[in-house]
Design a protein around this motif. Structure first.
Motif, PDB file in Angstrom:
ATOM      1  N   MET A  16       0.763  -1.147  -0.001  1.00  6.55           N
ATOM      2  CA  MET A  16       0.087  -0.045  -0.008  1.00  6.55           C
ATOM      3  C   MET A  16       0.787   1.291   0.120  1.00  6.55           C
ATOM      4  SD  MET A  16      -3.114   0.794   0.034  1.00  6.55           S
ATOM      5  CE  MET A  16      -4.378  -0.083   0.612  1.00  6.55           C
ATOM      6  N   LEU A  17       1.904   1.193   0.846  1.00  6.58           N
ATOM      7  CA  LEU A  17       2.832   2.304   0.755  1.00  6.58           C
ATOM      8  C   LEU A  17       3.455   2.709  -0.553  1.00  6.58           C
ATOM      9  CD1 LEU A  17       4.492   1.918   4.084  1.00  6.58           C
ATOM     10  CD2 LEU A  17       2.944   3.905   3.566  1.00  6.58           C
ATOM     11  N   VAL A  18       3.838   1.558  -1.100  1.00  3.06           N
ATOM     12  CA  VAL A  18       4.500   1.540  -2.460  1.00  3.06           C
ATOM     13  C   VAL A  18       3.478   2.594  -3.403  1.00  3.06           C
ATOM     14  CG1 VAL A  18       5.427   0.621  -4.643  1.00  3.06           C
ATOM     15  CG2 VAL A  18       5.999  -0.331  -2.195  1.00  3.06           C
ATOM     16  N   VAL A  19       2.144   1.807  -3.503  1.00  2.88           N
ATOM     17  CA  VAL A  19       1.179   2.393  -4.176  1.00  2.88           C
ATOM     18  C   VAL A  19       0.787   3.962  -3.993  1.00  2.88           C
ATOM     19  CG1 VAL A  19      -1.370   2.377  -4.582  1.00  2.88           C
ATOM     20  CG2 VAL A  19      -0.186   0.404  -4.641  1.00  2.88           C
ATOM     21  N   ILE A  20       0.957   4.005  -2.596  1.00  2.00           N
ATOM     22  CA  ILE A  20       0.549   5.629  -2.354  1.00  2.00           C
ATOM     23  C   ILE A  20       1.461   6.589  -2.780  1.00  2.00           C
ATOM     24  CG2 ILE A  20       0.348   7.094  -0.195  1.00  2.00           C
ATOM     25  CD1 ILE A  20      -1.111   5.092   1.272  1.00  2.00           C
ATOM     26  N   VAL A  21       2.855   6.073  -2.510  1.00  2.00           N
ATOM     27  CA  VAL A  21       3.883   6.986  -2.990  1.00  2.00           C
ATOM     28  C   VAL A  21       4.021   7.070  -4.481  1.00  2.00           C
ATOM     29  CG1 VAL A  21       6.182   7.715  -2.972  1.00  2.00           C
ATOM     30  CG2 VAL A  21       5.194   6.788  -1.024  1.00  2.00           C
TER      31      VAL A  21
END
Lengths: 337, 420
Positions: free
Chosen positions: A253-258
């Motif tokens: 999710m963090l990868v997607v958000i950034v």
């Protein structure tokens, strides 16, 4: 068949072997002289050279450009003005009223981009998560549905913009359908809120598949036994999502958000083809502003465009640092567990 | 064997260098059918001049507007280009005078427009206008007839035209009464018709005056009132160019203000779909002025083959070639000899075209001095850009007209300062 394979293998490996033999002696000498660090530097050199020529050098040139004015292309022929371009971009009599800013359209573009980033990324994350959750279930024709959601990612952004323009135009497909149903046509691309919503919707449609795929990979990596244990305990589905799925999906999710944040800040092609920045300046985003000032206007101002791009680059660097920091925190958490 | 290889290598290198020396790249955009005509003329030139190889690079107008300047600033680009932004880019054009076999021919036949494409105070011969254009209107005669509304006659004002077109629009259920291309150039003729003068006493841009304000106010009112098609101006930002030709071709508007270069485009795409007429420019309080202009074929000073470039230019500037080009493209010729001789045999079956060309020739006599001065004025481009950018914002409800005038003055002053 084996003979052909062997022959092909020999054809490929023979020159590589010869090259290795030629390089062996100098490399050994280099290692003796510089140690392990020298070897690391040697192998990184090609990559660093490419990075320097195609990324670092243009960045430095861009910074230099941002401190000059005039139409000339070569730096020595341009007039040095120090921070005047930045001053012009950032000067406002009253920062709560963008009309008082010297370069009001830069601020309008900044405000539009900020609003776009917040809305588009939030909606994109929600939509991608829901899509990934659905695609993670044992559906009939699962591969087909995955392909359906991923298909827009394969399209060129200009094609995406054109397709949706044909749909949303005054004489477009959507209005034809509305008229066919006895309703009044709507000027989708001429009303501020509709046009802005269209820009958000179209970019979500175009990128959803990519981000859903990353989340789907994360979902499939969650051990099944956790869900089985929760089921045996009679845990409600919503609690399963918040307590098991979401925490374990967080690294992806963090990868997607950034990544979504960075892409949203850089929004240009789909939105430009779709709305041209209009109506008025309702969908004028930072990248289009830079393009207009530096390339499209009849009297181009590459210095001002460079200064705006440096400021935008600063935002992107902050987002990248955020990604690195969050990635490291995740790594630490993973090690502690 | 060795000798043969050396001979082959030498031959190949000689062939290569000869081809390079004789190559002349020509960047060309098209509004209508002129690309096809040009291809034919280039093929003919290449056949007649085996030592010179003209390579026709057909590009979109946007490429000429956005990329050519960058190439020129870098000291590269084509050897010859077809350009509309000819005055702003004048420092990049080649003075052909020393390379021409008869410079006097050029002065006699193209001298009237030479200042449009050379720096102020220069007497260089840098190229010639491939066509003269004049901004003006077109009316869908069939829609007017079906609505039972007479076409406004000579001396009709902008208000007369918009009111008549509005009645047609309401009667025939079209999207709007009229549209003007999204371009500062296009509204400059009407601005001048209301008394505008962009050029200050010092030769620099003057502040927005009452003439410009009068027409800008009308434009904004027509968009708010629904008479002017919102799409063209409102659905874009900045100084992006948008033509409304497709809306006229699709009969979505009964009246369209653009220019003579649209004639071939309209003829090709409308065919016998409906009857259309050129109307000239509607009148304001000061006159009924359109704005002259056009595209020029100019030589680029960074060419390595100036002699060959001059030969190519001489071919395209020849009286018989200009005449043929004009007759086939339906463009008004800029060649004084061709224009004076008259008797152009326009190559079209479309009766609308001949009448339209006659109407534009007649309207050319109505242009006002303030409009005639603009094509040779180096600051016209920033003025056009600022006008379209800020008036669009007013139409979109983002600025008041008073704010827009202040912004136009500021934008122009900043652009002039940056360019100086």
């Amino acid at each position: 068949m084996t003979g052909v394979k062997g022959m092909l293998g020999a054809v490929v490996t023979a020159p590589l072997g010869a090259l290795a033999r030629v390089l062996d002696a100098p490399l050994r000498l280099w290692q003796r002289l510089t140690g392990q660090g020298g070897m690391v530097a040697f192998f990184l050199l090609p990559n660093m050279a490419i990075f320097t020529i195609f990324v670092l050098l243009p960045l430095v040139i861009n910074v230099a450009y941002s401190m000059t004015t005039g139409a000339a292309l070569f730096l020595p022929e341009r007039t040095y003005v120090g921070a005047a371009q930045y001053e012009r971009l950032l000067r406002c009599a009253d920062y709560t009223n963008l009309a008082t800013c010297q370069e009001d359209q830069f601020w309008i573009a900044l405000r539009n981009t900020g609003t776009f980033v917040v809305l588009q990324v939030s909606l994109l994350i929600v939509a991608a998560t829901i899509t990934a959750l659905i695609l993670n279930r044992a559906l009939r024709a699962l591969s087909f549905w995955r392909a359906v959601f991923f298909f827009p990612v394969l399209l060129s952004p200009v094609v995406v913009g054109l397709i949706w323009r044909w749909i949303l135009d005054r004489n477009g497909v959507l209005n034809a359908a509305l008229v066919g149903m006895g309703m009044d046509p709507v000027n989708w691309l001429l009303e501020r809120n509709y046009a802005f919503s269209a820009a958000i919707g179209v970019t979500i449609w175009a990128h959803l598949g990519f981000f859903a795929l990353i989340l789907l990979a994360g979902l499939q990596a969650i051990p099944r036994d956790l869900y089985e244990a929760a089921e045996m305990d009679g845990t409600k589905p919503a609690r399963v999502f918040w307590r098991i799925t979401l925490p374990l999906l967080m690294p992806n999710m963090l990868v997607v958000i950034v990544l979504a944040l960075i892409r949203a800040v850089q929004v240009f092609d789909e939105a430009y083809v779709l709305t041209g920045g209009g109506p008025g300046t309702a969908t004028l985003f930072l990248t289009q502003y830079i393009y207009e000032v530096g390339f499209a206007s009849l009297l181009k101002n590459p210095g001002l465009a460079a200064a705006a791009s440096i400021l935008m680059g600063g935002v992107l660097i902050l987002l990248t640092l955020l990604q690195l920091a969050l990635g490291k925190r995740n790594e630490r958490k993973g090690r502690l567990k | 064997m060795k000798k043969t290889l050396i001979a082959l290598a030498l031959g190949a290198s000689l062939m290569g260098s000869t081809a390079l020396a004789g190559d002349v790249r020509l960047m060309w955009y098209s509004d209508g059918v002129e690309g096809e005509v040009m291809k034919d003329l280039v093929a003919r030139f290449n056949a007649e001049n085996p030592g010179i190889n003209v390579i026709l690079d057909e590009v979109a107008y946007k490429v000429v507007q956005e990329q050519l300047q960058i190439q020129l600033e870098a000291g590269t680009g084509p050897d010859i280009a077809r350009v509309t932004n000819i005055k702003t880019l004048a420092p990049h054009w080649l003075d052909l005078t020393p390379h021409l076999s008869d410079a006097e021919y050029w002065r006699t036949n193209f001298g009237a427009h030479a200042d449009w494409m050379r720096e102020d105070g220069s007497d260089a011969i840098t190229g010639f206008m491939t066509q003269l254009t004049l901004t003006g209107g077109f009316a869908n005669a069939t829609l007017f007839e079906q609505a039972g509304i007479a076409l406004p006659g000579e001396g009709a004002t902008w208000d007369d035209w918009v009111n008549a077109a509005d009645q047609v629009a309401k009667s025939q259920g079209t999207a709007a009464a009229f549209a003007i291309d999204r371009s500062g150039h296009r509204i400059s003729g009407p601005n001048v018709s209301y008394g505008a003068n962009y050029i200050g006493a010092d030769g620099l841009p003057a502040p927005v005056d009452d003439g410009t304000k009068a027409f800008a106010e009308k434009l904004v009112g027509w968009v708010e009132g629904g008479q002017m098609l919102r799409d063209t101006w409102v659905a874009a930002s900045g100084s992006t160019y948008r033509a409304a030709a497709d809306d006229f071709i699709n009969a979505a508007i009964p009246f369209y203000y653009s220019g003579s270069w649209q004639i071939a485009n309209l003829s090709t795409k409308i065919g016998d779909g409906f009857d259309w007429v050129a109307t000239g420019s509607p009148c304001g309080t000061a006159g009924c002025s359109g704005l002259a202009g056009g595209a020029a074929l100019v030589a680029v000073k960074y060419t390595q083959n100036a002699e060959e470039v001059a030969k190519v230019m001489e071919f395209f500037a020849r009286e018989d070639i200009v005449k043929e080009f004009s007759e086939r493209t339906l463009f008004l010729p800029a060649h004084a000899g061709v224009a004076a001789a008259g008797g152009l045999n326009w190559q079209t079956e479309d009766a609308n075209v001949k009448a339209a060309l006659d109407a534009f020739v007649a309207a050319a006599g109505d242009t006002l001095p303030a409009a005639d001065a603009l094509p040779a004025w180096k600051w016209a481009s920033p003025v056009y850009g600022a006008l379209v950018n800020r008036i669009s914002q007013v139409m979109a409800g983002e600025l008041t007209l008073e704010d827009a005038y202040a912004r136009i003055d500021q934008d122009i002053a900043e652009q002039v300062a940056a360019a100086q």
